[in-house]
Design a protein around this motif. Structure first.
Motif, PDB file in Angstrom:
ATOM      1  N   ARG A   1      28.514  14.063  80.920  1.00  0.00           N
ATOM      2  CA  ARG A   1      28.398  13.447  82.252  1.00  0.00           C
ATOM      3  C   ARG A   1      28.239  14.513  83.338  1.00  0.00           C
ATOM      4  O   ARG A   1      27.385  14.375  84.230  1.00  0.00           O
ATOM      5  CB  ARG A   1      29.646  12.593  82.521  1.00  0.00           C
ATOM      6  CG  ARG A   1      29.712  12.000  83.925  1.00  0.00           C
ATOM      7  CD  ARG A   1      30.884  11.047  84.055  1.00  0.00           C
ATOM      8  NE  ARG A   1      32.142  11.656  83.657  1.00  0.00           N
ATOM      9  CZ  ARG A   1      32.877  12.425  84.451  1.00  0.00           C
ATOM     10  NH1 ARG A   1      32.463  12.699  85.686  1.00  0.00           N
ATOM     11  NH2 ARG A   1      34.021  12.927  84.024  1.00  0.00           N
ATOM     12  N   LEU A   2      29.015  15.578  83.259  1.00  0.00           N
ATOM     13  CA  LEU A   2      28.910  16.645  84.258  1.00  0.00           C
ATOM     14  C   LEU A   2      27.566  17.363  84.165  1.00  0.00           C
ATOM     15  O   LEU A   2      26.968  17.703  85.187  1.00  0.00           O
ATOM     16  CB  LEU A   2      30.059  17.641  84.074  1.00  0.00           C
ATOM     17  CG  LEU A   2      31.466  17.116  84.380  1.00  0.00           C
ATOM     18  CD1 LEU A   2      32.521  18.151  83.997  1.00  0.00           C
ATOM     19  CD2 LEU A   2      31.615  16.727  85.838  1.00  0.00           C
TER      20      LEU A   2
ATOM     21  N   VAL B   1      35.629  19.176  90.278  1.00  0.00           N
ATOM     22  CA  VAL B   1      34.966  20.376  90.785  1.00  0.00           C
ATOM     23  C   VAL B   1      35.305  21.575  89.905  1.00  0.00           C
ATOM     24  O   VAL B   1      34.427  22.381  89.557  1.00  0.00           O
ATOM     25  CB  VAL B   1      35.370  20.645  92.255  1.00  0.00           C
ATOM     26  CG1 VAL B   1      34.788  21.960  92.737  1.00  0.00           C
ATOM     27  CG2 VAL B   1      34.903  19.503  93.145  1.00  0.00           C
ATOM     28  N   GLU B   2      36.569  21.690  89.528  1.00  0.00           N
ATOM     29  CA  GLU B   2      36.979  22.793  88.657  1.00  0.00           C
ATOM     30  C   GLU B   2      36.232  22.729  87.323  1.00  0.00           C
ATOM     31  O   GLU B   2      35.821  23.743  86.775  1.00  0.00           O
ATOM     32  CB  GLU B   2      38.489  22.749  88.422  1.00  0.00           C
ATOM     33  CG  GLU B   2      39.310  23.105  89.657  1.00  0.00           C
ATOM     34  CD  GLU B   2      40.793  23.181  89.364  1.00  0.00           C
ATOM     35  OE1 GLU B   2      41.190  22.863  88.213  1.00  0.00           O
ATOM     36  OE2 GLU B   2      41.554  23.546  90.271  1.00  0.00           O
ATOM     37  N   ARG B   3      36.048  21.501  86.814  1.00  0.00           N
ATOM     38  CA  ARG B   3      35.358  21.341  85.534  1.00  0.00           C
ATOM     39  C   ARG B   3      33.888  21.745  85.642  1.00  0.00           C
ATOM     40  O   ARG B   3      33.340  22.350  84.717  1.00  0.00           O
ATOM     41  CB  ARG B   3      35.480  19.886  85.067  1.00  0.00           C
ATOM     42  CG  ARG B   3      36.888  19.525  84.588  1.00  0.00           C
ATOM     43  CD  ARG B   3      37.009  18.039  84.309  1.00  0.00           C
ATOM     44  NE  ARG B   3      38.235  17.741  83.566  1.00  0.00           N
ATOM     45  CZ  ARG B   3      38.608  16.518  83.228  1.00  0.00           C
ATOM     46  NH1 ARG B   3      37.868  15.464  83.580  1.00  0.00           N
ATOM     47  NH2 ARG B   3      39.718  16.321  82.534  1.00  0.00           N
ATOM     48  N   VAL B   4      33.250  21.410  86.744  1.00  0.00           N
ATOM     49  CA  VAL B   4      31.847  21.783  86.958  1.00  0.00           C
ATOM     50  C   VAL B   4      31.704  23.305  86.940  1.00  0.00           C
ATOM     51  O   VAL B   4      30.815  23.851  86.267  1.00  0.00           O
ATOM     52  CB  VAL B   4      31.325  21.208  88.287  1.00  0.00           C
ATOM     53  CG1 VAL B   4      30.049  21.922  88.715  1.00  0.00           C
ATOM     54  CG2 VAL B   4      31.059  19.719  88.157  1.00  0.00           C
ATOM     55  N   PHE B   5      32.574  23.983  87.663  1.00  0.00           N
ATOM     56  CA  PHE B   5      32.474  25.446  87.712  1.00  0.00           C
ATOM     57  C   PHE B   5      32.825  26.074  86.366  1.00  0.00           C
ATOM     58  O   PHE B   5      32.268  27.114  85.994  1.00  0.00           O
ATOM     59  CB  PHE B   5      33.342  26.011  88.831  1.00  0.00           C
ATOM     60  CG  PHE B   5      32.722  25.851  90.191  1.00  0.00           C
ATOM     61  CD1 PHE B   5      31.610  26.591  90.546  1.00  0.00           C
ATOM     62  CD2 PHE B   5      33.227  24.940  91.102  1.00  0.00           C
ATOM     63  CE1 PHE B   5      31.010  26.441  91.782  1.00  0.00           C
ATOM     64  CE2 PHE B   5      32.642  24.781  92.345  1.00  0.00           C
ATOM     65  CZ  PHE B   5      31.527  25.532  92.691  1.00  0.00           C
TER      66      PHE B   5
ATOM     67  N   THR C   1      24.852  15.376  85.836  1.00  0.00           N
ATOM     68  CA  THR C   1      24.920  15.520  87.299  1.00  0.00           C
ATOM     69  C   THR C   1      24.342  16.859  87.739  1.00  0.00           C
ATOM     70  O   THR C   1      23.571  16.933  88.705  1.00  0.00           O
ATOM     71  CB  THR C   1      26.386  15.400  87.781  1.00  0.00           C
ATOM     72  OG1 THR C   1      26.913  14.145  87.364  1.00  0.00           O
ATOM     73  CG2 THR C   1      26.467  15.505  89.294  1.00  0.00           C
ATOM     74  N   LEU C   2      24.696  17.940  87.037  1.00  0.00           N
ATOM     75  CA  LEU C   2      24.176  19.267  87.373  1.00  0.00           C
ATOM     76  C   LEU C   2      22.666  19.328  87.216  1.00  0.00           C
ATOM     77  O   LEU C   2      21.971  19.926  88.043  1.00  0.00           O
ATOM     78  CB  LEU C   2      24.843  20.324  86.485  1.00  0.00           C
ATOM     79  CG  LEU C   2      26.300  20.664  86.818  1.00  0.00           C
ATOM     80  CD1 LEU C   2      26.921  21.505  85.705  1.00  0.00           C
ATOM     81  CD2 LEU C   2      26.401  21.390  88.151  1.00  0.00           C
ATOM     82  N   VAL C   3      22.138  18.704  86.167  1.00  0.00           N
ATOM     83  CA  VAL C   3      20.691  18.680  85.959  1.00  0.00           C
ATOM     84  C   VAL C   3      20.009  17.901  87.083  1.00  0.00           C
ATOM     85  O   VAL C   3      18.985  18.330  87.633  1.00  0.00           O
ATOM     86  CB  VAL C   3      20.351  18.070  84.584  1.00  0.00           C
ATOM     87  CG1 VAL C   3      18.850  17.791  84.480  1.00  0.00           C
ATOM     88  CG2 VAL C   3      20.792  19.002  83.462  1.00  0.00           C
ATOM     89  N   ALA C   4      20.588  16.761  87.445  1.00  0.00           N
ATOM     90  CA  ALA C   4      19.996  15.933  88.504  1.00  0.00           C
ATOM     91  C   ALA C   4      19.954  16.676  89.836  1.00  0.00           C
ATOM     92  O   ALA C   4      19.032  16.487  90.640  1.00  0.00           O
ATOM     93  CB  ALA C   4      20.789  14.634  88.648  1.00  0.00           C
ATOM     94  N   LYS C   5      20.949  17.541  90.078  1.00  0.00           N
ATOM     95  CA  LYS C   5      21.017  18.292  91.340  1.00  0.00           C
ATOM     96  C   LYS C   5      20.275  19.630  91.275  1.00  0.00           C
ATOM     97  O   LYS C   5      20.171  20.329  92.285  1.00  0.00           O
ATOM     98  CB  LYS C   5      22.484  18.553  91.714  1.00  0.00           C
ATOM     99  CG  LYS C   5      23.269  17.290  92.054  1.00  0.00           C
ATOM    100  CD  LYS C   5      22.763  16.669  93.341  1.00  0.00           C
ATOM    101  CE  LYS C   5      23.607  15.491  93.774  1.00  0.00           C
ATOM    102  NZ  LYS C   5      23.081  14.869  95.012  1.00  0.00           N
TER     103      LYS C   5
ATOM    104  N   PRO D   1      36.589  16.767  76.996  1.00  0.00           N
ATOM    105  CA  PRO D   1      35.998  15.814  76.055  1.00  0.00           C
ATOM    106  C   PRO D   1      34.471  15.869  76.130  1.00  0.00           C
ATOM    107  O   PRO D   1      33.904  16.095  77.202  1.00  0.00           O
ATOM    108  CB  PRO D   1      36.529  14.451  76.526  1.00  0.00           C
ATOM    109  CG  PRO D   1      37.687  14.775  77.416  1.00  0.00           C
ATOM    110  CD  PRO D   1      37.408  16.107  78.014  1.00  0.00           C
ATOM    111  N   LEU D   2      33.823  15.633  75.008  1.00  0.00           N
ATOM    112  CA  LEU D   2      32.360  15.680  74.956  1.00  0.00           C
ATOM    113  C   LEU D   2      31.697  14.726  75.955  1.00  0.00           C
ATOM    114  O   LEU D   2      30.734  15.119  76.626  1.00  0.00           O
ATOM    115  CB  LEU D   2      31.876  15.384  73.533  1.00  0.00           C
ATOM    116  CG  LEU D   2      30.396  15.645  73.259  1.00  0.00           C
ATOM    117  CD1 LEU D   2      30.020  17.091  73.549  1.00  0.00           C
ATOM    118  CD2 LEU D   2      30.058  15.293  71.809  1.00  0.00           C
TER     119      LEU D   2
END
Length: 253
Positions: free
Chosen positions: A48-49, A13-17, A52-56, A42-43
């Protein structure tokens, strides 16, 4: 099972934000390589994150393969702005009751400011700024108060993307003038819109310290009423108001 971050939070979650904030800081659009150079992630993790953000719907990939903030963030931002405006409204009302002039609150939204709350003056001749209106940062009291909280490099980036239109002949015309003005604002603790947005209107503004998103409040009115004598009373009241809002935000955190 989600990985735990050092502070007890959830690492993913921290990485997403972190990614969303990096995209925001870049002006709302960024390449994968730019993200990679701005974080230790890492790339493959970044990719991957982002998927997920694009899909949501919280990010989107542009035809040029750069990544931008997604439309689903708009609803979250509007809701947060309404809550912040509601929290600040009692302080805005106190300013109007004490000073008799219109009081506003605005936040930095990408490269512009957006007005999120207002309490109008009881006078028939007053300043009108609609809630939801977006404005440039360099020619508004709230915008300059917010910019003064940022680094000069961040200011250059914002102005470079948004431009510096001159609504009046009193508007700041270039980045050097703006940076000099911001240094003065940092020294005295408040900004003045000296008829830069609209002739005949003067505005005093102050940033909310330690706000989760750069924010400022202001009092505005005709230059015939909003003068040096007005400033002597307004500046201490603005300082009390921003400190009260900051304390309230910390209690809600």
């Amino acid at each position: 099972m989600a990985e735990k971050a050092a502070g007890g939070g959830v690492q993913s979650v921290e990485r997403v934000f972190e990614l969303l904030e990096l995209i925001t800081d870049a002006g709302g659009e960024v390449s994968l390589s730019e993200l990679s150079s701005s974080t230790d992630l890492p790339l493959p993790t970044i990719h991957r994150l982002l998927r997920t953000l694009v899909a949501k719907g919280y990010a989107r990939q542009l035809p040029n393969r750069r990544y931008a903030l997604g439309p689903r963030l708009i609803r979250l931002g509007e809701g947060a702005n309404k809550q912040l405006g509601a929290l600040a409204r009692p302080q805005l009302k106190n300013l109007v009751d004490s000073l008799g002039e219109t009081s506003n609150m605005a936040v930095l939204d990408s490269d512009m400011v957006i007005y999120i709350a207002q309490v109008p003056s009881p006078h028939s001749m007053r300043m009108f700024t609609e809630v939801g209106r977006r404005a440039h940062t360099h020619d508004t009291g709230v915008g300059k108060a917010i910019l003064a909280q940022l680094s000069n490099d961040a200011v250059r980036s914002i102005v470079g993307r948004a431009g510096m239109p001159t609504p009046t002949d009193r508007s700041l015309k270039n980045i050097d003038e703006l940076l000099a003005e911001l240094e003065l604002i940092r020294e005295r603790g408040y900004s003045v819109d000296e008829q830069e947005q609209e002739l005949g209107v003067r505005c005093f503004a102050m940033a909310v310290p330690d706000a989760p998103t750069p924010s400022a409040i202001s009092v505005s009115g005709p230059v015939s009423r909003v003068d040096e004598r007005f400033a002597e009373k307004a500046v201490p009241l603005l300082r009390e108001a921003v400190q009260s809002i900051a304390a309230e935000l910390n209690l809600k955190a």
